[in-house]
Scaffold this motif. Sequence first.
Motif, PDB file in Angstrom:
ATOM      1  N   ILE A 149       1.220   1.385  -4.060  1.00 50.94           N
ATOM      2  CA  ILE A 149      -0.034   1.998  -4.474  1.00 50.94           C
ATOM      3  C   ILE A 149      -0.011   3.519  -4.310  1.00 50.94           C
ATOM      4  N   CYS A 177       0.834  -1.201   0.000  1.00 50.01           N
ATOM      5  CA  CYS A 177       0.000   0.000   0.000  1.00 50.01           C
ATOM      6  C   CYS A 177       0.871   1.254   0.000  1.00 50.01           C
ATOM      7  N   LEU A 193     -10.717   3.092  -3.399  1.00 51.88           N
ATOM      8  CA  LEU A 193     -10.979   2.140  -2.338  1.00 51.88           C
ATOM      9  C   LEU A 193     -12.467   1.843  -2.223  1.00 51.88           C
ATOM     10  N   VAL A 228      -5.641  -2.191  -5.989  1.00 52.28           N
ATOM     11  CA  VAL A 228      -6.457  -1.991  -4.788  1.00 52.28           C
ATOM     12  C   VAL A 228      -7.674  -2.909  -4.848  1.00 52.28           C
ATOM     13  N   CYS A 239      -8.544  -6.024  -2.375  1.00 51.78           N
ATOM     14  CA  CYS A 239      -9.769  -5.951  -1.576  1.00 51.78           C
ATOM     15  C   CYS A 239     -10.593  -7.226  -1.668  1.00 51.78           C
TER      16      CYS A 239
END
Lengths: 872, 505
Positions: A249, A245, A338, A291, A295
């Motif tokens: 990201i 992350c 997100l 992402v 998830c």
Amino acid sequence: MLSSPEQMQKQLSDAISIIGREDFPQKWPDLLTEMVNRFQSGDFHVINGVLRTAHSLFKRYRHEFKSNELWTEIKLVLDAFALPLTNLFKATIELCSTHANDASALRILFSSLILISKLFYSLNFQDLPEFFEDNMETWMNNFHTLLTLDNKLLQTDDEEEAGLLELLKSQICDNAALYAQKYDEEFQRYLPRFVTAIWNLLVTTGQEVKYDLLVSNAIQFLASVCERPHYKNLFEDQNTLTSICEKVIVPNMEFRAADEEAFEDNSEEYIRRDLEGSDIDTRRRAACDLVRGLCKFFEGPVTGIFSGYVNSMLQEYAKNPSVNWKHKDAAIYLVTSLASKAQTQKHGITQANELVNLTEFFVNHILPDLKSANVNEFPVLKADGIKYIMIFRNQVPKEHLLVSIPLLINHLQAESIVVHTYAAHALERLFTMKGPNNATLFTAAEIAPFVEILLTNLFKALTLPGSSENEYIMKAIMRSFSLLQEAIIPYIPTLITQLTQKLLAVSKNPSKPHFNHYMFEAICLSIRITCKANPAAVVSFEEALFLVFTEILQNDVQEFIPYVFQVMSLLLETHKSDIPSSYMALFPHLLQPVLWERTGNIPALVRLLQAFLERGSNTIASAAADKIPGLLGVFQKLIASKANDHQGFYLLNSIIEHMPPESVDQYRKQIFILLFQRLQNSKTTKFIKSFLVFINLYCIKYGALALQEIFDGIQPKMFGMVLEKIIIPEIQKVSGNVEKKICAVGITKLLTECPPMMDTEYTKLWTPLLQSLIGLFELPEDDTIPDEEHFIDIEDTPGYQTAFSQLAFAGKKEHDPVGHMVNNPKIHLAQSLHKLSTACPGRVPSMVSTSLNADALQYLQGYLQAASVTLL
Amino acid sequence: MPTLEAPEERLRKFKYRGKDASMRRQQRMVVSLELRKAKKDEQALKRRNITDLSPNPSSEKLAKAVSLTLDEIVSRVNGTDPHLCFQATQAARKMLSQERNPALKLIVEAGLVPRLVEFLKSSLYPSLQFEAAWALTNIASGPSELTQAVVEGGAVQPLIELLSSPDVAVCEQAVWALGNIAGDSPELRDIVISSNAVPHLLALVSSTVSIPFLRNITWTLSNLCRYKNPYPCAKVVKQMLPVLFYLLQHHDTEILSDTCWALSYLTDGCNERIGQVVGTGVLPRLVELMKSSELSILTPSLRTVGNIVTGTDQQTQVAIDAGMLSVLPQLLSHPRSSIQKEAAWALSNVAAGPCQQIQQLITHGMLPPLVALLKNGEFKVQKEAVWTVANFTTGGTVDQLIQLVQSGVLEPLVNLLSVQDPKIVLIILDVISCILQAAEKLFKKEKLCLLLEELGGIDKIEALQLHENRQIGQTALNIIESHFFEVNDFAVERGAHISWWADQQ
């Protein structure tokens, strides 16, 4: 070729691939051996030439379908080429370490490695060859080493253009992704190492544009691996997740200098990428995909990690907005990616991450930016905020959206093209939202307080630099009209003036098809809304528009002519009394063959002629009877074409329906003869369907007996042939509700109002005809298409016209010519049969019971019961 | 250019609108070439006998085996002393039975084969016959040219005669040798068949024969069924089928496995061949074996049933009636991906049938595991699953298509649009277009378009318009133009459709 300079070599390789496509391998049997022999030469200039040629020859393995021929060739290539290529690969890598300090040697060697890696991709594309499975160790170990390799001598200063190292690593990512996707079982044991290597690579790669392809390929690789159940364990460690992350990201979501440039100087491109999703290869997009992939299994932890980031970035921003505004941009982008799980243009986000509180973020961080008095401050953040409203419009409660509407209207004035475009687009999207019971979410009453400022700002936005033909603004204008309806009537005089001025201006050089389309839709809406309340107002529209229309027609502005005809149809149909003389003056011109040469005009012209026939059939019959042959000429031309025959039938049906019978009497036989000729020359399913609708409409209008007489007048017993060979076997193919209804009512007439059906040799066809009518009622539509028609039907299907743009708001209601006489065709059949049976008692029940099949009989009894009648 | 031939091929293989369902069934060998390594879980073509202990008690009585050089062997076998011949043959056999690098080629080059064949005929010395048969078995287990050498040495006829030998060990070794010869190629298989081996082999099958022996017989029979181009002649197949049916009732794993393999070869062909096997009533037992926990039984029984459903609708129906559809769901979620793949392949051929068979597929709960495979299966499995969906959409009714969409098939299909396989991409585009057309008829297109967009489908289809494969580009373009054009925006305004056709009583 092999000794020519590199640029020339590239051209020559292309030539070879074209020749190779024809000759290789059969007519060029020694090519492979020759190529392989050159590998021994030791001269890498020559070797690269060979590799380049091989790449030109083999790259088609990446996109062609599996076939015996293709695989035979690949097998041949593998047998001759795979081992030498592998040896060359190993040798080249060794040479790279020997020459680690020689920049020019390294450059040549790395070019070879890139080509070798590309060849690997092509040769492994169709399936995993035995050779490469056996030598996977060699290839994958070396690929892995190369991924982790760096050499200062190969780094370039250029920020834009990717260097050799980047190109090589990028290709290796592709190779690894190919194996991971297709040959998972065999590749499994190498995969974890590649995952580690690739994310290390990402962590150490900079922000420069030259790394974009490498970075987005590498991220896509991780994205595709992390959502597979059996690799989940590679990612589940909290530290791993955090570092992905934080280091992969977040950095790739940052707004870069290049983005800023595009935002200011190339807004159209920026909007297309940002709004329409043509950002497939960008870093931001790849990061978003990662992402989403993460998830799938780790929504909770990932959301948790990012929440921390979002907060700290927002704090940074708050400390000093004018310096740190990019932090807020990244925070908004992160929240967006997100939270969004599924998205459509029409509804925005449709599935959201429940762990993110979207409304709270909206109220605390989006609204304040939009409320600020200066619409030109921090344009990127304004655009972000507006986009947030747009995509989360289904998640944010209505009362908040309502608050944002005046803010959006205000931002239509922003100087930044992106900002006012987004504002227009957001308004347009909000106005199309659906509320309960399928009405729009926002009512005209709720928007009423802003009508004037909304319309003013929208039209003013069209005067801002760079937006004079902005399709988003025009679409918002159209949508506002459609939502507000009669609330816009007071403003119509100004609006129509502005629209006609715009029309006049763009007709000089039409360049934005969408803009133009929405502009005409907006004109149609103005007409509809105004004339619905006050039909007499049509005259003032004609006054405002005809001048421009005339100019468009005279200057032959091809793009606009179909639109003009559609608007004129709408205007003409609005007239309640007889057709105005201004239209009649135009009528002869519409029949000119030159207009009909352009296929894009045909649907609109047919539509307009239909409007003439509907409103002015008596005038045509009395004052322009000499034009009837011209009208039929158009029909004749249209039915001669497989593509346009249905349009010819539309016209013919209008003539039959509306023209006084005596005015077309003398042409009737000729019409049928023309139809038979076409039937003999080329009988397509589409033609048959239209033909069936036509003869049934004719039967309804002129009577069953007239239909029988006209057929038999052309040739004795013709009527029987038509029944037997066309109506009975093909009626099941008729599609469309109105079309089916016309056929049902027509056939009912043939069965019950046509004496020859009862007492001549045609009688034997009576029950089969009834049977097929019941079939039409009860059986599914027969939509099979004969094989030979497969390839014509795509373009010929009614409704599919590439060159013709149909205006939705100029559309007319579906017209049902039998609506006034028959409501339910089944009941109508029952009643008609009953009537027939009272005229000749005993015959109908016997015909029905002797040869109708059992299912059909049962259905028929149902109709009789529903109509409460019996057969005597 | 080959891309131009493709539409035609597609009409024939897949996008088919006539009514001949057999055209949609994918035969295993559409492209007969393979780039891949041969699969490990297929049946062995040839086997070498490397047992250390001689199973034959009669030879134990003889002097301890001596170890000899190749030259010594050659000179002794060419002598006349039966004892020395035996010693030399046994020594040769031992060389041939070494676990590593047996000297198959050297022995053949030394010219031993004709002598070994001679020894097969020495009925007075069964132990010599046994050693010779063993040696020949191992030579024949080698590459084709060595097997060929055994045949050219005239071994087939004497081996067949040994099938009637009173000595069980000799007889068993002869069976094995013949198996290796038949397993080499269709040509050698037919030499064995035309030498009338089959009736003798079949005569050996009885309830009294030992299990290891019966295993050998079964394996040899299976090799006699192997290979197409040409197939073994129908007459011989007809002779073997009752015995195969009998063997299929056995409880021994190896026997069952090899019997199933035999049946899988016999059903890998045209509908007449399939009909021959189906006619023996073998299906219920085969379906039972598909539940076996032994991979060696499961693999060939599933393969056989899979082959059978490539046949006619009636043949497929027999398999369905035997219960194959109630076993398939567990196989679709089997831990081995090769089993998932075979199961999905079988399913794809059921889906190629008429809509009644598609209905049975739905009723047996096949859609959820199918969707799971599309989502998480390995690529080779996903491919078969995509074919299944494709066949389903071409043959299914509108109602069945609705059920398919409701089972969640679109999400994984859209994801697979980015797979590196042009054929699969094209098939998926066709499936999507087919489903869109069905939705159009039901006035549900708008909803479906939105669903596709949510899944990221539009982005992917738009990107495919630029695909290097022209046919893919064109198909993607057609979908976008006819279903996702801007005009769709107005569907709501225009779509207030009065459905007068519905009964209004």
